[in-house]
Motif scaffolding. Structure first.
Motif, PDB file in Angstrom:
ATOM      1  N   UNK A 239      19.833  66.044  19.475  1.00  0.00           N
ATOM      2  CA  UNK A 239      21.010  66.707  20.045  1.00  0.00           C
ATOM      3  C   UNK A 239      21.359  66.106  21.402  1.00  0.00           C
ATOM      4  N   UNK A 240      20.335  65.833  22.200  1.00  0.00           N
ATOM      5  CA  UNK A 240      20.563  65.215  23.505  1.00  0.00           C
ATOM      6  C   UNK A 240      21.204  63.841  23.349  1.00  0.00           C
ATOM      7  N   UNK A 241      20.694  63.040  22.406  1.00  0.00           N
ATOM      8  CA  UNK A 241      21.251  61.706  22.183  1.00  0.00           C
ATOM      9  C   UNK A 241      22.677  61.781  21.648  1.00  0.00           C
ATOM     10  N   UNK A 242      22.916  62.741  20.748  1.00  0.00           N
ATOM     11  CA  UNK A 242      24.265  62.905  20.184  1.00  0.00           C
ATOM     12  C   UNK A 242      25.279  63.208  21.285  1.00  0.00           C
ATOM     13  N   UNK A 243      24.944  64.125  22.165  1.00  0.00           N
ATOM     14  CA  UNK A 243      25.866  64.491  23.240  1.00  0.00           C
ATOM     15  C   UNK A 243      26.104  63.312  24.180  1.00  0.00           C
ATOM     16  N   UNK A 244      25.065  62.484  24.380  1.00  0.00           N
ATOM     17  CA  UNK A 244      25.194  61.354  25.299  1.00  0.00           C
ATOM     18  C   UNK A 244      26.034  60.227  24.707  1.00  0.00           C
ATOM     19  N   UNK A 245      25.966  60.055  23.372  1.00  0.00           N
ATOM     20  CA  UNK A 245      26.616  58.903  22.751  1.00  0.00           C
ATOM     21  C   UNK A 245      28.041  59.157  22.271  1.00  0.00           C
ATOM     22  N   UNK A 246      28.354  60.388  21.852  1.00  0.00           N
ATOM     23  CA  UNK A 246      29.609  60.599  21.121  1.00  0.00           C
ATOM     24  C   UNK A 246      30.844  60.288  21.959  1.00  0.00           C
TER      25      UNK A 246
END
Length: 295
Positions: free
Chosen positions: A62-69
């Protein structure tokens, strides 16, 4: 991560299903699974919690998703903008319409903007008393006008849109209470006179002679649509208009009377042939596709 790997991760995060991700991206489910495992090995921890029944983002995922999207979408938008600029479908297209007639072509405008998100439409109002002036002066890229148009320097693309022609009169005019009139009745009227309108275009709304040959008097000279409304509502003149005008200008001082033998008003998109651009061609294609029958 490469861009394709980021795209696969973001899509799995949105779909929470490996097979749907594969179908959406046009790749195999094995490719999706291999890519996610590769990312997890590189990062050193699971990005998804997987069971036989469900796929969920792990806290790290979830942390990576928020950072990348956000960054990914910004990059893809930048690429799309560059592509649109390269093929000429970015920028502003100035479109001229006559008052309520723009409602006829909403499906065309919606399709054009959906296909070309980097294009912008700028709207200008065309005055019926001088319908070709803005187009010929270069202030418009495309105009939505009625036919006929017989100017050799203009490209004309007829549309399937038509309008009934009515006579707009003051509320106390002798015709105001009539259910219908005929073209011959115009011989007893005084109609407005346009500013710089070709006579063959004027004939559609305000002919110069009745079918039997009687002259139709010209009266109040107008330069704008609202001058026409004022001249008619005050009883100084009458004016031929489209049926749409009756719906959009229900002034208590005006009446709209059908002319039962008047030909339908046919509409077209028009532009200067010498100034045709990829953006204009894209608009013309959207217009043609939007007008195709469905079902």
């Amino acid at each position: 991560m490469e861009m394709r790997e980021i795209e696969i991760f973001l899509t799995v995060a949105e779909e929470l299903h490996f097979s749907r991700t594969a179908e959406r991206l046009g790749i195999s489910p094995a490719r999706v699974s291999q890519t996610i495992k590769k990312q997890e090995r590189r990062i050193g921890a699971p990005l998804f919690d997987r069971t036989t029944r469900a796929v969920r983002l792990s806290p790290l995922g979830e942390q990576l998703y928020q950072a990348l999207k956000g960054g990914y979408r910004q990059i893809m938008q930048g690429i799309a903008t560059a592509q649109a600029t390269a093929n000429g479908t970015a920028g502003t297209l100035t479109l001229g319409t006559l008052g309520p007639q723009s409602t006829q072509i909403k499906n065309v405008l919606d399709l054009f903007l959906a296909r070309h998100p980097n294009a912008r439409l700028q709207h200008r109002e065309i005055q019926p008393a001088s319908p070709l002036d803005l187009l010929k002066s270069g202030e418009l890229d495309v105009a939505h006008l009625w036919l006929p148009i017989r100017e050799p320097e203009l490209t004309i693309r007829p549309t399937p849109y038509t309008s009934d022609v009515l006579l707009m009169v003051s509320a106390d005019h002798p015709y105001a209470e009539r259910d219908t009139i005929c073209l011959e009745d115009l011989g007893d009227c005084t109609v407005v006179e346009g500013q710089s309108i070709p006579s063959y275009m004027e004939e559609i709304f305000n002919p110069h002679h009745t079918p039997s040959g009687r002259p139709i008097r010209r009266g109040h000279k107008v330069t704008t649509w609202h001058e026409t409304l004022s001249a008619v509502s005050s009883g100084q003149a009458t004016a031929g208009v489209t049926a749409e005008a009756a719906a959009f200008y229900p002034w208590p001082s005006l009446a709209f009377v059908p002319i039962h033998d008047a030909p339908l008003c046919q509409w077209a998109f028009v532009w200067r042939t010498s100034s045709e651009t990829p953006l204009i061609r894209a608009f013309a294609q959207a217009a043609a596709d939007a007008q195709q029958p469905t079902g």
